[in-house]
Write an enzyme that holds these catalytic residues in place. Structure first.
Site, PDB file in Angstrom:
ATOM      1  N   HIS A   1      58.574   7.928  66.841  1.00  0.00           N
ATOM      2  CA  HIS A   1      59.720   7.588  67.684  1.00  0.00           C
ATOM      3  C   HIS A   1      60.655   6.684  66.900  1.00  0.00           C
ATOM      4  O   HIS A   1      60.227   5.737  66.239  1.00  0.00           O
ATOM      5  CB  HIS A   1      59.286   6.893  68.969  1.00  0.00           C
ATOM      6  CG  HIS A   1      60.444   6.490  69.837  1.00  0.00           C
ATOM      7  ND1 HIS A   1      61.259   7.421  70.449  1.00  0.00           N
ATOM      8  CD2 HIS A   1      60.957   5.269  70.163  1.00  0.00           C
ATOM      9  CE1 HIS A   1      62.196   6.804  71.118  1.00  0.00           C
ATOM     10  NE2 HIS A   1      62.047   5.491  70.959  1.00  0.00           N
ATOM     11  N   SER A   2      61.956   6.987  66.973  1.00  0.00           N
ATOM     12  CA  SER A   2      63.004   6.205  66.336  1.00  0.00           C
ATOM     13  C   SER A   2      62.741   6.111  64.820  1.00  0.00           C
ATOM     14  O   SER A   2      62.600   7.146  64.167  1.00  0.00           O
ATOM     15  CB  SER A   2      63.096   4.828  66.996  1.00  0.00           C
ATOM     16  OG  SER A   2      64.301   4.184  66.654  1.00  0.00           O
ATOM     17  N   MET A   3      62.654   4.912  64.243  1.00  0.00           N
ATOM     18  CA  MET A   3      62.338   4.814  62.815  1.00  0.00           C
ATOM     19  C   MET A   3      61.075   5.589  62.471  1.00  0.00           C
ATOM     20  O   MET A   3      60.958   6.173  61.386  1.00  0.00           O
ATOM     21  CB  MET A   3      62.164   3.349  62.414  1.00  0.00           C
ATOM     22  CG  MET A   3      61.862   3.145  60.924  1.00  0.00           C
ATOM     23  SD  MET A   3      61.365   1.459  60.471  1.00  0.00           S
ATOM     24  CE  MET A   3      59.607   1.523  60.866  1.00  0.00           C
TER      25      MET A   3
ATOM     26  N   SER B   1      61.148  11.910  67.863  1.00  0.00           N
ATOM     27  CA  SER B   1      61.720  11.429  69.117  1.00  0.00           C
ATOM     28  C   SER B   1      62.709  10.309  68.832  1.00  0.00           C
ATOM     29  O   SER B   1      62.456   9.442  67.991  1.00  0.00           O
ATOM     30  CB  SER B   1      60.586  10.906  70.014  1.00  0.00           C
ATOM     31  OG  SER B   1      61.089  10.144  71.103  1.00  0.00           O
TER      32      SER B   1
END
Length: 258
Positions: free
Chosen positions: A95-97, A124
């Site tokens: 998720h994200s980074m 994500s």
């Protein structure tokens, strides 16, 4: 190389039992996040799926270690750990980074001796790796970094208002933001495995076009699913995200059974 068990104990967390021999889901946290973020997901998928969460240096029980500020270097380390410690099929989820880091780790496994080990990648809350935004959160003062975190996750406001907690997490936040905001993909082969993208329809960090840009990262199948919510849509849509991951895991594993 260090002892494989020592590497595993340092880098990977398994919170719930699961049968041996199945697919392992390896989870990559967001900037400032820790392995424990995926404890609820591990619980929801147990005992059918073995879930491992990556613990980055510089947080929780690894707080005394230097935070990595180079995403490529961190991906090198994680790929080495997984190659040394994990056998059997893998699926990555970030998720994200964590999405970018999962992607870079996947590229390293593709170039390794067992590229077929990685069945698929689920990302994500992150733009496709070839999209470009100029971001400078890592150059802000402490208050500015906290302001950005709260903008993306209002649920963190109360915790970060505590000076002691803020002091503990700020080094990891600054280091992670440095790593992800200075990241640029290197030329190289595209992934061969399928890529599945999950995104929030009101995420200020990812437009619909930027999420769709992940299709260019692989020669394999591509799927995009959109959920109501912002950058941390998955907190409020936990059941739906768990169901989506279970669906992806089954789909990724199906060709291996043919």
């Amino acid at each position: 190389m260090a002892d494989p068990q020592a590497l595993r104990d340092l880098w990977l967390r398994q919170y719930h039992p699961a049968p041996e021999g199945g697919t392992t889901l390896v989870c990559f946290p967001y900037a400032g996040g820790a392995a424990s973020y995926y404890h609820p997901l591990s619980e929801a998928l147990s005992p059918g799926v073995r879930v491992l969460s990556v613990q980055y240096p510089g947080r929780q029980d690894r707080r005394a270690e230097p935070v990595r500020t180079d995403l490529h270097a961190l991906a090198d380390e994680i790929a080495e750990v997984l190659s040394a410690c994990e056998e059997g099929p893998l699926v990555f989820f970030g998720h994200s980074m964590g999405s970018t880091l999962a992607y870079e780790t996947a590229r390293r496994l593709r170039e390794g001796p067992s590229p077929e080990q990685l069945l698929g990648l689920v990302v994500s809350g992150r733009r496709g790796p070839d999209t470009v935004r100029r971001e400078t959160v890592h150059l802000r003062d402490d208050a500015g970094i906290i302001e950005e975190v709260v903008r993306l996750d209002r649920g963190s406001a109360a915790l970060l208002a505590d000076p002691d907690i803020a002091g503990m997490v700020l080094p990891a936040l600054r280091g992670d933001y440095t790593a992800v905001e200075t990241y640029a993909p290197r030329p190289g082969a595209r992934l061969a495995c399928p890529v599945s993208v999950l995104t929030g329809d009101a995420d200020p960090q990812v437009t619909a076009e930027e999420a769709a840009a992940w299709a260019g990262a692989t020669d394999g199948a591509f799927r995009l699913r959109t959920f109501p919510g912002g950058h941390f849509y998955l907190n409020a849509r936990r059941d739906a995200v768990t169901a989506a991951l279970a669906e992806d895991l089954a789909a990724f594993a199906a060709p291996a059974r043919v």
